[in-house]
Scaffold this motif. Sequence first.
Motif, PDB file in Angstrom:
ATOM      1  N   LYS A   1       0.843  -1.213   0.000  1.00  0.00           N
ATOM      2  CA  LYS A   1       0.000   0.000   0.000  1.00  0.00           C
ATOM      3  C   LYS A   1       0.867   1.249   0.000  1.00  0.00           C
ATOM      4  O   LYS A   1       1.878   1.307   0.707  1.00  0.00           O
ATOM      5  CB  LYS A   1      -0.886  -0.019   1.253  1.00  0.00           C
ATOM      6  CG  LYS A   1      -2.118   0.845   1.143  1.00  0.00           C
ATOM      7  CD  LYS A   1      -3.025   0.639   2.326  1.00  0.00           C
ATOM      8  CE  LYS A   1      -3.901  -0.602   2.181  1.00  0.00           C
ATOM      9  NZ  LYS A   1      -4.818  -0.777   3.304  1.00  0.00           N
TER      10      LYS A   1
ATOM     11  N   THR B   1      -2.092   3.678  -4.199  1.00  0.00           N
ATOM     12  CA  THR B   1      -1.381   2.518  -4.767  1.00  0.00           C
ATOM     13  C   THR B   1      -1.716   2.348  -6.241  1.00  0.00           C
ATOM     14  O   THR B   1      -0.836   2.027  -7.054  1.00  0.00           O
ATOM     15  CB  THR B   1      -1.767   1.226  -4.006  1.00  0.00           C
ATOM     16  OG1 THR B   1      -1.773   1.503  -2.613  1.00  0.00           O
ATOM     17  CG2 THR B   1      -0.799   0.099  -4.288  1.00  0.00           C
TER      18      THR B   1
ATOM     19  N   LYS C   1       0.138   5.298   0.609  1.00  0.00           N
ATOM     20  CA  LYS C   1      -0.926   6.220   1.016  1.00  0.00           C
ATOM     21  C   LYS C   1      -0.363   7.624   1.192  1.00  0.00           C
ATOM     22  O   LYS C   1       0.781   7.804   1.617  1.00  0.00           O
ATOM     23  CB  LYS C   1      -1.533   5.768   2.349  1.00  0.00           C
ATOM     24  CG  LYS C   1      -2.573   4.651   2.198  1.00  0.00           C
ATOM     25  CD  LYS C   1      -2.938   4.048   3.538  1.00  0.00           C
ATOM     26  CE  LYS C   1      -3.776   4.967   4.392  1.00  0.00           C
ATOM     27  NZ  LYS C   1      -4.136   4.324   5.677  1.00  0.00           N
TER      28      LYS C   1
ATOM     29  N   GLN D   1      -5.417   8.791   2.013  1.00  0.00           N
ATOM     30  CA  GLN D   1      -5.836   8.373   0.671  1.00  0.00           C
ATOM     31  C   GLN D   1      -4.889   7.321   0.089  1.00  0.00           C
ATOM     32  O   GLN D   1      -3.673   7.525   0.035  1.00  0.00           O
ATOM     33  CB  GLN D   1      -5.891   9.591  -0.256  1.00  0.00           C
ATOM     34  CG  GLN D   1      -6.645   9.297  -1.527  1.00  0.00           C
ATOM     35  CD  GLN D   1      -6.825  10.545  -2.370  1.00  0.00           C
ATOM     36  OE1 GLN D   1      -6.834  11.680  -1.848  1.00  0.00           O
ATOM     37  NE2 GLN D   1      -6.975  10.368  -3.660  1.00  0.00           N
ATOM     38  N   ASP D   2      -5.478   6.236  -0.304  1.00  0.00           N
ATOM     39  CA  ASP D   2      -4.702   5.141  -0.909  1.00  0.00           C
ATOM     40  C   ASP D   2      -4.368   5.515  -2.360  1.00  0.00           C
ATOM     41  O   ASP D   2      -5.277   5.706  -3.178  1.00  0.00           O
ATOM     42  CB  ASP D   2      -5.531   3.852  -0.871  1.00  0.00           C
ATOM     43  CG  ASP D   2      -4.705   2.641  -1.267  1.00  0.00           C
ATOM     44  OD1 ASP D   2      -3.672   2.824  -1.949  1.00  0.00           O
ATOM     45  OD2 ASP D   2      -5.081   1.514  -0.899  1.00  0.00           O
TER      46      ASP D   2
END
Lengths: 305, 320
Positions: A238, A247, A240, A244-245
């Motif tokens: 991941k 990826t 971030k 907020q991700d």
Amino acid sequence: MKKLILILVLIVLLYGCTNNNNRDTIENFRTGTGGLSVSFIPNHPPAKVYVRNGEVNEVSIGINLKNLGAADITGGALVLSGYDPGILAIPSYRVFTASDDLVGKSAFNPQGGFNSFDFNGAVNLPAMGDRYSPNILATACYDYSTFTELSVCIDPDPYLTKPRACTPSNIASSGQGAPIGVSKVNVEPTKGRTIFQIFFKNFGNGDVFSSAYGSARCLPNGGGIDERQELDIIIVRKVKLGNQDITANCKGMGWGSVRLNNGENFIYCTYDTQGTDSYQTVLSVEMGYSYRITTSRSLEIVKLP
Amino acid sequence: MLKILKIFFIAFLLLTLSGCSVISGLFGGGNTNLDIPDIHKGTEGLKMSFEKNQPLSSYKVTDAGTPITITVNLENKGTSVLAEDTTIVVNADKSYIALDNDRSNVVLQGITERYSKGESAKLTFTGMIQPLRLSEDTTIVSVNACYRYSIEGHYSVCIDTDPSNIKTQKKACSSADNNKLGSLGGQGGPVGANKIEVVLNPRLNTLKPQFMVYVKNFGSGRAFDAFASPATLCSSGLTDSSALNIVYVTAKLADKEFKCSPNPIVINPEDENFVICSNDGFSVSTDTASYSSSLIVYMVYDYFDSISQEISLKKVKTTN
């Protein structure tokens, strides 16, 4: 005499003062490059082991494992090699699990988890000559993860001329409490989008390989590690920015994995910005991998006449 | 007060010293090492020499003949035991010297970890120098030794399962470590291995180790088929050329027996002679990590060696 007492009191006071300064510091355990440390227990066995015909000649090899990193170790294997099993009849491996207490460093366990394993066996005298001097290797393979948090500045419109809360700059790091980590983040702000070039590095002395097959691949009956397929691969679980991700916005990963080249490689991630005010936030990267570390020591077995 | 201070000072000194490695070593706290010599080296077997003046380099021979004493010093400088059938024969031209007894047997222990010199003995042969026809003459006395000998060579060999260094995993040892077997100086006997080559033949996912053992006669004597008894050898065996230069070789890698071929080997002194030792049923998976093992090479042979001395003879007249 009075002077002496005064000096002693002064020393005691000064000692107390310096210690107090550190007492209440909350240590960041996600620093450094340590992972699982493997070492032979000193004098266990001694450098020279004497054996004699007609006796049961037992040998015990002791290994210390210490988790010097920040992640817990929930699975892995410790493999002994370098000796002929026909001469040294000792178990060649031991699997360790979460119950072996190899937890990572934390506020509750600032030293990290520690455990010792004994490999007990015997010398097969007829199979050895007068002397047998193997170089014993202890190899540990374990699953590990790195959690990186770096403070970055986001500037949604770098071309605007106005006072800013922060200015984006590149960040260098020397480890996040694991042998694999982020070594550098280059931050490139553009209007409406910030590009991050995230560099990964193997800081340790060991080899990293994909955790997809588990570290049990290190076991003798696991067929060894298929190095062409698995070596130097880390899984980026991941990325971030704040909460907020991002990826999905990262390039340079095949199926979420990055293959290190000479111990390093990088990915690009983008973040679509909004507004015009710059601000400080946290870029966090989570990685998973298996790691292999080897240590060695020589052993001499001497047959007594 | 001064006395108490002195006692405290001495106690402090002792405590400090007891922390030192020297002192702790004396009390068993340090690393100790036993001195166990490696006996499987050297190129000598039975060493022979004439005792000083026995025989003399020249004799005055009377008309009735002159007594002669020949004493041979024997020293087993190798690792093998010289058994009962070890034969020592004195050869002299019967027209010059008539010996009361020309042969004897001897048993001598070889060198061991405890007895670094091996056992020694003296054999004395007596006889009469026959009256001379000429006023001056010379003859040769030689002593032959025939004995069965065996040697064991102990070697550390690396079974390198990744000889091309394809894997990145650290190795406990590598093929290069076997280069030290490229020049060997004998294993406690006159015949032994002078070189061993470790061959790891690749198969599908496995390696088959083989050992090329080069056999050499390091001594001045000759090797003979060990199935010809030493006593026979010293009598008539020297005429049997089919038994000459024959050595039996076997090997063991850890607990696995290795057959050597050809066995026996006929060693040509002018050439490199080797046997290939292998075990058909033994192979090592390439998934196994490289490891050190123990190779033991055994050789058995009969050995013939000789020393000689020239004796000058001078006729003297006896006065009645």
